[in-house]
Write an enzyme that holds these catalytic residues in place. Structure first.
Site, short mmCIF file in Angstrom:
data_model
loop_
_atom_site.label_atom_id
_atom_site.label_comp_id
_atom_site.label_asym_id
_atom_site.label_seq_id
_atom_site.Cartn_x
_atom_site.Cartn_y
_atom_site.Cartn_z
N LYS A 9 0.85 -1.19 0.00
CA LYS A 9 0.00 0.00 0.00
C LYS A 9 0.89 1.24 0.00
O LYS A 9 1.67 1.45 0.93
CB LYS A 9 -0.90 -0.02 1.25
CG LYS A 9 -1.79 1.20 1.38
CD LYS A 9 -2.65 1.11 2.64
CE LYS A 9 -3.39 2.41 2.88
NZ LYS A 9 -4.04 2.47 4.19
N THR A 16 -6.58 3.59 10.59
CA THR A 16 -5.81 3.97 11.78
C THR A 16 -5.93 3.00 12.96
O THR A 16 -5.18 3.14 13.93
CB THR A 16 -6.25 5.36 12.25
OG1 THR A 16 -7.68 5.46 12.19
CG2 THR A 16 -5.65 6.44 11.38
C1 LIG Z 1 -15.95 -1.65 9.34
C2 LIG Z 1 -14.58 -1.73 9.88
C3 LIG Z 1 -13.47 -1.64 9.03
C4 LIG Z 1 -12.16 -1.65 9.54
N1 LIG Z 1 -11.09 -1.50 8.69
C5 LIG Z 1 -9.85 -1.36 9.22
C6 LIG Z 1 -8.71 -1.13 8.40
O1 LIG Z 1 -8.79 -1.12 7.18
N2 LIG Z 1 -7.52 -0.95 9.01
C7 LIG Z 1 -7.37 -0.98 10.36
O2 LIG Z 1 -6.27 -0.74 10.89
N3 LIG Z 1 -8.42 -1.28 11.15
C8 LIG Z 1 -9.64 -1.45 10.62
N4 LIG Z 1 -10.70 -1.73 11.44
C9 LIG Z 1 -10.45 -1.98 12.86
C10 LIG Z 1 -9.92 -3.39 13.05
O3 LIG Z 1 -10.86 -4.31 12.57
C11 LIG Z 1 -9.64 -3.64 14.52
O4 LIG Z 1 -8.90 -2.61 15.06
C12 LIG Z 1 -8.85 -4.90 14.70
O5 LIG Z 1 -9.44 -5.97 14.04
C13 LIG Z 1 -8.71 -5.23 16.16
O6 LIG Z 1 -9.87 -5.72 16.68
P1 LIG Z 1 -9.82 -6.27 18.16
O7 LIG Z 1 -8.77 -7.31 18.24
O8 LIG Z 1 -9.73 -5.12 19.08
O9 LIG Z 1 -11.26 -6.89 18.37
P2 LIG Z 1 -11.94 -8.31 17.76
O10 LIG Z 1 -11.38 -8.59 16.44
O11 LIG Z 1 -13.38 -8.04 17.90
O12 LIG Z 1 -11.44 -9.38 18.76
C14 LIG Z 1 -12.01 -9.53 20.04
C15 LIG Z 1 -11.56 -10.81 20.66
O13 LIG Z 1 -12.07 -10.87 21.98
C16 LIG Z 1 -12.66 -12.14 22.19
N5 LIG Z 1 -13.70 -12.01 23.20
C17 LIG Z 1 -14.70 -11.11 23.26
N6 LIG Z 1 -15.48 -11.35 24.34
C18 LIG Z 1 -14.92 -12.40 24.98
C19 LIG Z 1 -15.26 -13.13 26.15
N7 LIG Z 1 -16.33 -12.83 26.88
N8 LIG Z 1 -14.49 -14.19 26.49
C20 LIG Z 1 -13.39 -14.53 25.75
N9 LIG Z 1 -13.04 -13.87 24.64
C21 LIG Z 1 -13.80 -12.84 24.26
C22 LIG Z 1 -13.16 -12.55 20.82
O14 LIG Z 1 -13.35 -13.93 20.73
C23 LIG Z 1 -12.01 -12.06 19.95
O15 LIG Z 1 -10.98 -13.02 19.96
C24 LIG Z 1 -11.98 -1.78 10.94
C25 LIG Z 1 -13.09 -1.93 11.77
C26 LIG Z 1 -14.36 -1.90 11.26
C27 LIG Z 1 -15.53 -2.04 12.20
#
Ligand SMILES: Cc1cc2nc3c(=O)[nH]c(=O)nc-3n(C[C@H](O)[C@H](O)[C@H](O)COP(=O)(O)OP(=O)(O)OC[C@H]3O[C@@H](n4cnc5c(N)ncnc54)[C@H](O)[C@@H]3O)c2cc1C
Length: 513
Positions: free
Chosen positions: A83, A349
């Protein structure tokens, strides 16, 4: 002075195995390996991950480098493409197109910043578009890429790059990395937490199975749920919907048609915008929108009817409210990733914010008592990061001249934070782009959006007026010619991937994804 090394945090529980959880586990297990940390990561397959997040910023390369990860290996494992920036279509006015590149514009041609010289010439016959003075833009438009060499470190041919990858494969890649360094992975759903009666610290979390896990420090990477930071500690959420009202998205992958472009595209739509992120084996697409201006069905239809190839999965709907936790570090719990906050993905971001969260945690790595001063400093740093990005994102909406739909008219009139209003005033009045003392996006990024969305300054830096007109034209011509020559010598993006050994190797059956 007392030696307090025995007071350092030793036991850590990370809740969540999405991108945030595994990035945190990988970084702590590698960067703090001398501390003898005992790290457990708990994730729930039943809940799953958010499953999007494919475009990154160049900073991710520093994260990977700090872990000693080989970029070619990463690309083969995650179906990554290169990118060089983001192409914005139809943002200022319908029909407009500009890039936000990973690199600065132009060259030093006098005492004023380069863009002032260009502004002086803008609109005159023979003046090339601003984008012609950016190496990564010219390369992106030509579909070219090669790794930067010593000749690309500064001057007009300097550039950086990031990746577009399959976020689930990236999390799995880091999962293997972290587990090889001793991180224990536990599958199960957390249903409750025990808090200390005196200081409110989290002492343990319990799974549906009845198993309990205690720790000194808990890192909440549980996604939008905020299982610990919100559900247990009730930290509160600062809602920024008034500044960035988009609150829903549909995401769907489709087949790739045409050449492999080394950039992400963000196309403005009637009530939101649509992303296109090319990976090696598919294209990621999504429509981010505001439900006050369009129905879910219409948003979905707009996405599905504009896909370039056959959809490869059912579209997934996502709901969010822009904002952040009031405290991302509260007591002995630090929220990293979506549990800490969310700013819509217009400038990719979120993963970078995960990285900042990890870097700040490593820098402030606490004692078991988790001093309030450490938490306050962490929160101050993260708040500033979030606010700077919020302002930059909002600029894309307030700087529009579209008249085709109520959303664009309303967003243009939105009440903006003083910090953004000051930035816009400084640029409009004198073409200045003062850097924030802290924050992700520097002057070239702001210039891309200002100029790309037709916001021009009333005047330029008077120092740029000293250069004789003819000399200025010659120098500008030399800069763009140097850029074109450098880009001409590059390989195509596809050839770079094939010849550098970075072609995607899908995980073998049975390998954890
Ligand atoms: C529409 C959209 C587009 C995006 N595009 C981009 C992009 O292009 N670039 C970018 O940098 N970011 C992007 N993001 C953000 C990106 O998806 C997230 O920052 C990244 O995936 C990190 O997610 P996370 O790990 O915080 O949460 P999640 O991926 O939701 O992971 C959460 C984890 O917690 C666990 N969990 C939850 N509750 C419990 C529980 N009670 N017990 C045990 N485990 C639990 C789940 O099983 C999972 O493993 C986007 C987000 C959205 C919504």
């Amino acid at each position: 002075m007392k030696d307090r090394s025995d007071r350092l945090v030793r036991k850590i529980v990370i809740v969540g195995g999405g991108t945030a959880g595994w990035m945190t586990a990988a970084a702590l297990s590698h960067r703090l390996c001398g501390l003898g940390l005992d790290i457990t990561l708990i994730e729930s397959a039943e809940i799953g991950t958010v499953g999007v997040g494919e475009a990154t910023l160049p900073q991710i390369r520093y994260f990977n480098q700090a872990l000693g990860i080989d970029e070619t290996e990463l690309m083969t494992a995650t179906s990554a493409t290169i990118k060089l920036g983001i192409q914005f279509c139809d943002w200022g006015r319908i029909g407009d197109s500009y890039f936000h590149p990973f690199g600065a514009y132009g060259d030093t041609i006098g005492p004023a910043d380069f863009h002032h010289y260009w502004v002086r010439q803008a609109g005159r016959s023979g003046c090339e578009p601003f984008g012609n003075f950016s190496f990564p833009i010219v390369a992106a438009e030509a579909g070219k890429f090669d790794l930067p060499g010593p000749q690309n470190e500064d001057g007009p041919t300097a550039y950086s790059y990031a990746f577009q990858f399959d976020a689930s494969l990236y999390a799995a890649f880091l999962g293997r990395f972290a587990q090889q360094r001793g991180v224990r992975r536990v599958e199960g759903k957390i249903v409750s937490a025990a808090l200390d009666g005196e200081n409110g610290f989290i002492r343990s979390v319990s799974l549906e199975s009845g198993e309990t896990f205690g720790a000194d420090l808990f890192i909440d990477c549980s996604g939008f749920r905020g299982v610990l930071i919100e559900q247990e500690l009730k930290t509160g959420y600062e809602d920024w919907s008034e500044f960035l009202p988009n609150n829903r998205a549909y995401a769907v992958p489709c087949e790739m048609m045409g050449p492999l472009s080394p950039y992400t595209r963000a196309t403005a739509r009637e009530a939101g915008w649509q992303w296109r992120i090319p990976l090696q084996h598919r294209v990621g697409n999504g429509h981010v929108y505001c439900d006050s201006y369009i129905s879910d069905q219409d948003a979905l239809d707009q996405l599905m009817t504009t896909l370039e190839g056959k959809p490869l999965a059912e579209p997934k709907q996502l709901f969010f409210a822009t904002g952040k936790r009031r405290k991302m570090w509260s007591r002995n719990c630090v929220a990293i990733g979506l549990s800490g906050g969310f700013l819509e993905p217009l400038e990719s971001t979120s993963i970078d914010l995960i990285q900042s969260g990890i870097d700040n945690l490593v820098a402030l790595f606490p004692e078991q008592e988790c001093a309030v001063s450490d938490a306050d400093e962490y929160n101050r740093l993260m708040d500033a990061e979030y606010a700077r990005i919020r302002d930059f994102l909002m600029l894309h909406y307030v700087a529009n001249q579209r008249e085709d739909s109520p959303m664009w008219r309303d967003f243009r009139e939105s009440q903006m934070p003083d910090s953004l209003a000051a930035k816009i005033d400084a640029f409009k009045s004198r073409g200045l782009v003062p850097d924030f003392t802290q924050g992700l996006f520097l002057a070239p990024s702001w210039l891309s959006v200002f100029i790309g969305q037709n916001v021009m300054p009333e005047t330029w830096d008077p120092r740029a007026g000293i250069l004789p007109k003819q000399e200025l034209e010659t120098k500008l011509g030399q800069v763009s010619a140097t850029i074109r020559k450098g880009v001409d010598a590059m390989r195509t993006h596809s050839r770079f991937i094939a010849e550098s050994g970075a072609a995607f190797q899908p995980p073998e059956a049975g390998q954890r994804q």
